[in-house]
Structures are given as structure tokens and as C-alpha cells.
Design an enzyme around this catalytic site. Structure first.
Site: not given
Ligand code: CP
Ligand code: NVA
Length: 298
Positions: A100, A127, A130, A217, A257, A285
């Protein structure tokens, strides 16, 4: 499947459908193989996570392997050590990387320098893990892949991957968003080349009028905290609330998400209400992470 899973566009339509079908088999307990037996996967996280970290750790464990979590403080990717050196060192000891990151380019660099699979656990651009769970959920509910999806809010990483998946699966993607917050231009171009039905509107009511699913989101993603106040004002008309649902078909379901900023992009009433499928989505997930690892390691 390619060596790495960094973007929804790394998949063909058939591979995307197959991943969802494999996920459903995992959910039903129909797959017993453990392709990660004796393997270790590095989990590099530059940002916080609940769902992605836990579902990957659990999926790796259930498939017979072990995950090693590397927090931002641990390796300070690109600061304490170059991305290339981290990739080459991890290659010696581990069998794959789930990462990430702030900048999508870091994933490309990890993938270039690692001989093992690299999986995008969220970047500023996409993502994809997701979105596998999102489309699995929509498929479970509607029985089809080509759904009408209305996305309300910021054209961010999640919106980009949803648009890409919609292009592969033949559905319709309508986004209600302010000017200059539309999905990424490169993703839009690729999706249009695939013939996606895509519309940008400014009025959320117009976006939801024939929607099977509504998605939202957060308005300020991780890394955009400095813009939070500005975004709160700009996106205020884009809240998913009970009033908006009145303009959607009665069968509409709502996805998010998570994490949600309750009272901002979505109200408690909708998130906890009868149209919400967010817990089914977050459960999925786990099954989709397993499917990704299964396809990359079998
Ligand atoms: N939806 C998602 O990716 O959640 P987290 O940021 O908690 O991993
Ligand atoms: N768009 C959000 C998604 C988190 C799962 C972010 O990048 O923070």
C-alpha cells in the site's frame, strides 16, 4: 494472470470474472488447496489499514503461508532505503509483496525489481483488490456483471478502479462529481477504448436515477488531509443520504469501501439502513484476497 496485480487493467475480462468466480468458491469453502504452504509474503504499508491488512494476513494464513507486516516506520520505503534495494532484498527471503503506497510509481518500481508477484493494496491511482470485492458483491446481489453503477463523490483511486472494472465487465458507470475531481484521465481513456458506457454529471440525483448500485467513498483520501476543509465544502452537495435514495430505483443497494466518514459522504441512516451492503462487501475482501493469491501462486 500476469506476474503482478497492480491495476484492474492487468486483467482481461475473462480473468476478472474468473477471480470473482474463484472468490465465490472460497466463500463456499469449495477450495481446499494451500498454495502458500512454506511461503512468506511481505506486507508493505505506507498508510493505515484495517480491512486490507487483516484480510491479506488471514488469506495468507488460510492458504498455508505467513505474512510479515512492514509498517511505514520499519522500512521507510524510498527514504531509509531505495525502492529497488528493498525489492531485491525481499526477493531473497520472501515469495511476494503486497504493498500500500502513496505513489503508484513505487508499485511499478517494486514490480520491476522483484522476481516475485507484487500486489497493489492501494495506491493514489487504484485500489484493485477493493474493486474485486465490490464486483463480487454486486454479482452476488444482481446475478450479473454488467450493472448500472452510480458513483457519488471524489473521482479517486476507488472510482478509477471501479471505472476500469466496469469497462471490462460491460456495465455502465455514472459519476456525479464536481469539476476537476473526475477520475484519472489515463484510466478514462483506457476505459473508453474498451467501449465503457461512461457519464459524468454534476447532479447526484441525475446519476442515481437508473442505478442498480450507488457507491461512495471519502472526500479526502489518505494523503489529502491538507485539502480536507476545502473538500468538505466542495463535496457537501454529494452526500449519499435518504433524500438522494428517493431518486433511485427501489432495488438500489449502497456500497462503500470503508472506512466511512459518517455524516460526510454518507449518513448513518444510509450506511446502517436496509439498502446498505457494506458488511457483505467487506467480508468479501477476504475471499477476493484469497482468489488473487491463489491465481498468482498456483
Ligand atoms: N477498504 C479498505 O481498503 O480499507 P482499509 O483502508 O481499512 O484497508
Ligand atoms: N480513497 C480512500 C480509500 C480507502 C480505502 C483512500 O485512498 O484513502
Amino acid at each position: 494472470m500476469k506476474k503482478d496485480f497492480l491495476s484492474i487493467f492487468d486483467l482481461s475480462p475473462e480473468e476478472l470474472k474468473e477471480l470473482i468466480e474463484i472468490s465465490i468458491k472460497f466463500k463456499k469453502g469449495e477450495i481446499k488447496e494451500r498454495p502458500l504452504e512454506g511461503k512468506m509474503i511481505a506486507l508493505i504499508f505506507q498508510k493505515p489499514s484495517l480491512r486490507t491488512r487483516v484480510t491479506f494476513e488471514r488469506a495468507i494464513y488460510d492458504l498455508g503461508g505467513k505474512g510479515v507486516y512492514l509498517s511505514p516506520q520499519d522500512i521507510q520505503l524510498g527514504k531509509r532505503e531505495s525502492v529497488k534495494d528493498v525489492a531485491k532484498n525481499l526477493d531473497n527471503w520472501t515469495d511476494g509483496i503486497v504493498a500500500r503506497v502513496f505513489h503508484h510509481g513505487i508499485l511499478l518500481e517494486l514490480a520491476e525489481h522483484s522476481k516475485h508477484p507484487v500486489v497493489n493494496a492501494l495506491s493514489d491511482l487504484e485500489h484493485p483488490c477493493q474493486i474485486l470485492a465490490d464486483y463480487m458483491t454486486m454479482y452476488e446481489i444482481s446475478g450479473k456483471f454488467n450493472v448500472n453503477l452510480a458513483y457519488i463523490g471524489d473521482g479517486n483511486n476507488v472510482a478509477n478502479s471501479l471505472l476500469a472494472a466496469t469497462a471490462l465487465l460491460g456495465g455502465k458507470f455514472t459519476i456525479a462529481t464536481p469539476y476537476e475531481y473526475e477520475p484519472n484521465g489515463y484510466i478514462v481513456k483506457k476505459a473508453l477504448e474498451l467501449g465503457v458506457k461512461f457519464e459524468i454529471v454534476r447532479d447526484p440525483k441525475e446519476a442515481v436515477k437508473d442505478a442498480d448500485f450507488i457507491y461512495t467513498d471519502v472526500w479526502a483520501s489518505m494523503g489529502q488531509e491538507a485539502e480536507r476543509e476545502k473538500r468538505l465544502k466542495l463535496f457537501a452537495p454529494y452526500q449519499v443520504n435518504s433524500e438522494l435514495l428517493k431518486y433511485a430505483p427501489s432495488h438500489v443497494k449502497v456500497l462503500h469501501c470503508l472506512p466511512a466518514h459518517r455524516g460526510e459522504e454518507i449518513t448513518d441512516e444510509v450506511l446502517d439502513g436496509p439498502h446498505s451492503v457494506v458488511l457483505q462487501e467487506s467480508e468479501n475482501r477476504l475471499h477476493t484476497e484469497k482468489a488473487v493469491l491463489y491465481r498468482l501462486f498456483t
